[in-house]
Scaffold this motif. Structure first.
Motif, PDB file in Angstrom:
ATOM      1  N   ASP A 185       0.878  -1.085   0.064  1.00 30.21           N
ATOM      2  CA  ASP A 185       0.113  -0.070   0.073  1.00 30.21           C
ATOM      3  C   ASP A 185       0.761   1.220  -0.115  1.00 30.21           C
ATOM      4  N   GLU A 186       2.144   1.341  -0.230  1.00 31.48           N
ATOM      5  CA  GLU A 186       3.079   2.348  -0.243  1.00 31.48           C
ATOM      6  C   GLU A 186       3.374   2.563  -1.659  1.00 31.48           C
ATOM      7  N   MET A 187       3.296   3.785  -2.231  1.00 31.42           N
ATOM      8  CA  MET A 187       3.666   3.970  -3.536  1.00 31.42           C
ATOM      9  C   MET A 187       5.046   3.949  -3.711  1.00 31.42           C
ATOM     10  N   PHE A 188       5.468   3.156  -4.724  1.00 33.13           N
ATOM     11  CA  PHE A 188       7.195   3.413  -5.333  1.00 33.13           C
ATOM     12  C   PHE A 188       7.302   4.765  -5.865  1.00 33.13           C
ATOM     13  N   ASP A 189       8.783   5.031  -5.964  1.00 35.30           N
ATOM     14  CA  ASP A 189       9.239   6.296  -6.190  1.00 35.30           C
ATOM     15  C   ASP A 189       9.028   6.285  -7.758  1.00 35.30           C
ATOM     16  N   THR A 190       9.279   5.274  -8.305  1.00 33.43           N
ATOM     17  CA  THR A 190       9.081   5.177  -9.742  1.00 33.43           C
ATOM     18  C   THR A 190       7.682   5.441 -10.421  1.00 33.43           C
ATOM     19  N   ALA A 191       7.152   6.766 -11.197  1.00 36.95           N
ATOM     20  CA  ALA A 191       5.999   6.737 -11.616  1.00 36.95           C
ATOM     21  C   ALA A 191       5.477   5.833 -12.552  1.00 36.95           C
ATOM     22  N   MET A 192       4.464   5.235 -12.360  1.00 34.04           N
ATOM     23  CA  MET A 192       3.617   4.109 -13.307  1.00 34.04           C
ATOM     24  C   MET A 192       2.286   4.475 -13.523  1.00 34.04           C
ATOM     25  N   PRO A 193       2.005   5.511 -14.583  1.00 24.70           N
ATOM     26  CA  PRO A 193       0.800   5.883 -14.840  1.00 24.70           C
ATOM     27  C   PRO A 193      -0.148   4.775 -15.591  1.00 24.70           C
ATOM     28  N   GLY A 194      -1.162   4.617 -15.326  1.00 21.65           N
ATOM     29  CA  GLY A 194      -1.914   3.473 -15.891  1.00 21.65           C
ATOM     30  C   GLY A 194      -2.156   2.480 -15.102  1.00 21.65           C
ATOM     31  N   TYR A 195      -1.378   2.031 -14.167  1.00 23.64           N
ATOM     32  CA  TYR A 195      -1.641   0.894 -13.099  1.00 23.64           C
ATOM     33  C   TYR A 195      -2.603   1.136 -11.977  1.00 23.64           C
ATOM     34  N   GLN A 196      -3.111   2.491 -11.892  1.00 23.51           N
ATOM     35  CA  GLN A 196      -4.215   2.862 -10.816  1.00 23.51           C
ATOM     36  C   GLN A 196      -5.390   1.867 -11.221  1.00 23.51           C
ATOM     37  N   ILE A 197      -6.059   1.567 -10.527  1.00 21.32           N
ATOM     38  CA  ILE A 197      -7.536   0.946 -10.814  1.00 21.32           C
ATOM     39  C   ILE A 197      -8.532   1.175  -9.507  1.00 21.32           C
ATOM     40  N   ASP A 198      -9.719   1.076 -10.012  1.00 19.85           N
ATOM     41  CA  ASP A 198     -10.832   1.246  -9.252  1.00 19.85           C
ATOM     42  C   ASP A 198     -11.489  -0.498  -9.239  1.00 19.85           C
ATOM     43  N   SER A 199     -11.409  -1.143  -8.223  1.00 15.25           N
ATOM     44  CA  SER A 199     -11.894  -2.394  -8.304  1.00 15.25           C
ATOM     45  C   SER A 199     -13.086  -2.462  -8.770  1.00 15.25           C
ATOM     46  N   TYR A 200     -14.079  -1.733  -8.250  1.00  9.77           N
ATOM     47  CA  TYR A 200     -15.597  -2.033  -8.451  1.00  9.77           C
ATOM     48  C   TYR A 200     -15.759  -1.442 -10.068  1.00  9.77           C
ATOM     49  N   GLN A 201     -15.256  -0.429 -10.384  1.00  8.11           N
ATOM     50  CA  GLN A 201     -15.525   0.138 -11.795  1.00  8.11           C
ATOM     51  C   GLN A 201     -15.008  -0.532 -13.100  1.00  8.11           C
ATOM     52  N   GLU A 202     -13.719  -1.320 -12.476  1.00  6.58           N
ATOM     53  CA  GLU A 202     -12.967  -1.978 -13.471  1.00  6.58           C
ATOM     54  C   GLU A 202     -13.663  -3.496 -13.543  1.00  6.58           C
ATOM     55  N   THR A 203     -14.052  -3.862 -12.469  1.00 11.01           N
ATOM     56  CA  THR A 203     -14.827  -5.371 -12.537  1.00 11.01           C
ATOM     57  C   THR A 203     -16.071  -5.119 -13.293  1.00 11.01           C
ATOM     58  N   SER A 204     -16.687  -4.247 -12.923  1.00  3.55           N
ATOM     59  CA  SER A 204     -18.281  -3.849 -13.618  1.00  3.55           C
ATOM     60  C   SER A 204     -17.924  -3.546 -15.048  1.00  3.55           C
ATOM     61  N   HIS A 205     -16.934  -2.974 -15.534  1.00  2.00           N
ATOM     62  CA  HIS A 205     -16.730  -2.689 -16.924  1.00  2.00           C
ATOM     63  C   HIS A 205     -16.399  -4.037 -17.652  1.00  2.00           C
ATOM     64  N   LEU A 206     -15.719  -4.872 -17.006  1.00  5.73           N
ATOM     65  CA  LEU A 206     -15.144  -6.082 -17.659  1.00  5.73           C
ATOM     66  C   LEU A 206     -16.373  -6.889 -17.795  1.00  5.73           C
ATOM     67  N   LEU A 207     -17.136  -7.014 -16.903  1.00  6.67           N
ATOM     68  CA  LEU A 207     -18.503  -8.055 -16.758  1.00  6.67           C
ATOM     69  C   LEU A 207     -19.339  -7.399 -17.716  1.00  6.67           C
ATOM     70  N   VAL A 208     -19.601  -6.144 -17.935  1.00  8.25           N
ATOM     71  CA  VAL A 208     -20.541  -5.676 -18.971  1.00  8.25           C
ATOM     72  C   VAL A 208     -20.186  -6.116 -20.266  1.00  8.25           C
ATOM     73  N   CYS A 209     -18.637  -5.719 -20.610  1.00  7.54           N
ATOM     74  CA  CYS A 209     -18.224  -5.895 -21.869  1.00  7.54           C
ATOM     75  C   CYS A 209     -18.384  -7.449 -22.123  1.00  7.54           C
ATOM     76  N   ILE A 210     -17.950  -8.464 -21.279  1.00  6.58           N
ATOM     77  CA  ILE A 210     -17.764  -9.684 -21.553  1.00  6.58           C
ATOM     78  C   ILE A 210     -19.329 -10.288 -21.933  1.00  6.58           C
ATOM     79  N   TRP A 211     -20.286  -9.730 -21.076  1.00  7.59           N
ATOM     80  CA  TRP A 211     -21.790 -10.124 -21.415  1.00  7.59           C
ATOM     81  C   TRP A 211     -22.105  -9.776 -22.564  1.00  7.59           C
ATOM     82  N   THR A 212     -21.769  -8.349 -23.024  1.00  6.77           N
ATOM     83  CA  THR A 212     -22.269  -7.709 -24.265  1.00  6.77           C
ATOM     84  C   THR A 212     -21.768  -8.561 -25.394  1.00  6.77           C
ATOM     85  N   ILE A 213     -20.153  -8.603 -25.308  1.00  4.56           N
ATOM     86  CA  ILE A 213     -19.642  -9.221 -26.460  1.00  4.56           C
ATOM     87  C   ILE A 213     -20.374 -10.682 -26.876  1.00  4.56           C
TER      88      ILE A 213
END
Length: 231
Positions: A185-213
């Motif tokens: 839970d501690e941030m690395f000194d190295t910047a890693m943009p794009g690795y940040q996630i929101d568990s609910y939003q990402e899971t919901s988005h993937l579920l909708v995508c999979i079901w829709t496809i």
């Protein structure tokens, strides 16, 4: 004692529940690897030998925590289902998205425990009690499937049971592989943009995508993919 021990994964076993709760509390204070049976016994206020009357190992305790937690989640989904009317496939999809939020907010730690299952928990957990625990979860999922199938006949009971596995698998992957820019839970000194996630939003988005496809795939889809066609 053997009967009581056999039911040690059951929430009605008060002493076993006391031991599981102690182990569960400790996981928020230290790494899993550092937790010992002695620590669990001290937190549960029981003799160390008493624990072995209910659980064969630390892995056995955390397997019981995982199963009882997922059972509780499934029962809450079943209760929520009794309060809604599902008219079509879109309603079922929306219902599962709402329940995904519940899983993320209240049961993410259970999903994390489950990630230890194959290479850690199953090595020393009790296979007979594990089977009984999973069977109880399956029965709840089956009841949920029957309720949904009654309201929306186009959706099979088996499809709903499978939906729970897909939901958990997606969240498991996100929880364990997401936020790689952090260490304990501690941030690395190295910047890693794009690795940040929101568990609910990402899971919901993937579920909708999979079901829709998969809903748009024709009837010649492979058996493994047809599950998704129902939404």
């Amino acid at each position: 004692m053997e009967t009581e021990k056999f039911n040690s994964y059951d929430r009605d076993n008060k002493r076993a529940t006391q031991i599981r709760q102690a182990a569960y509390d400790l996981i928020f204070e230290m790494p899993y690897a550092d937790i010992t049976m002695t620590m669990i016994a001290q937190r549960a206020q029981v003799a160390k030998g008493t624990i072995f009357n209910y659980f064969r190992s630390k892995e056995d305790i955390f397997m019981a925590i995982t199963l009882s937690g997922y059972l509780r989640y499934s029962e809450l989904v079943e209760t929520a289902l009794e309060e809604v009317v599902l008219k079509n496939k879109a309603d079922v999809k929306a219902f599962f998205i709402i329940q995904t939020k519940l899983m993320v907010e209240e049961f993410s730690v259970i999903i994390w425990f489950n990630s230890l299952r194959r290479f850690t928990l199953e090595v020393h957990a009790d296979p007979q009690q594990t089977e009984c625990g999973r069977a109880r979860i399956y029965e709840v999922h089956k009841r949920i499937g029957i309720i949904i199938n009654t309201q929306v006949p186009a959706i099979s009971v088996e499809s709903i049971i499978h939906a729970f596995m897909i939901q958990s698998a997606i969240l498991n992957g996100i929880i364990n592989l997401g936020n790689m820019e952090k260490f304990r839970d501690e941030m690395f000194d190295t910047a890693m943009p794009g690795y940040q996630i929101d568990s609910y939003q990402e899971t919901s988005h993937l579920l909708v995508c999979i079901w829709t496809i998969y809903y748009k795939i024709n009837k010649k889809t492979s058996k493994s993919a047809r599950f998704f066609i129902y939404l």
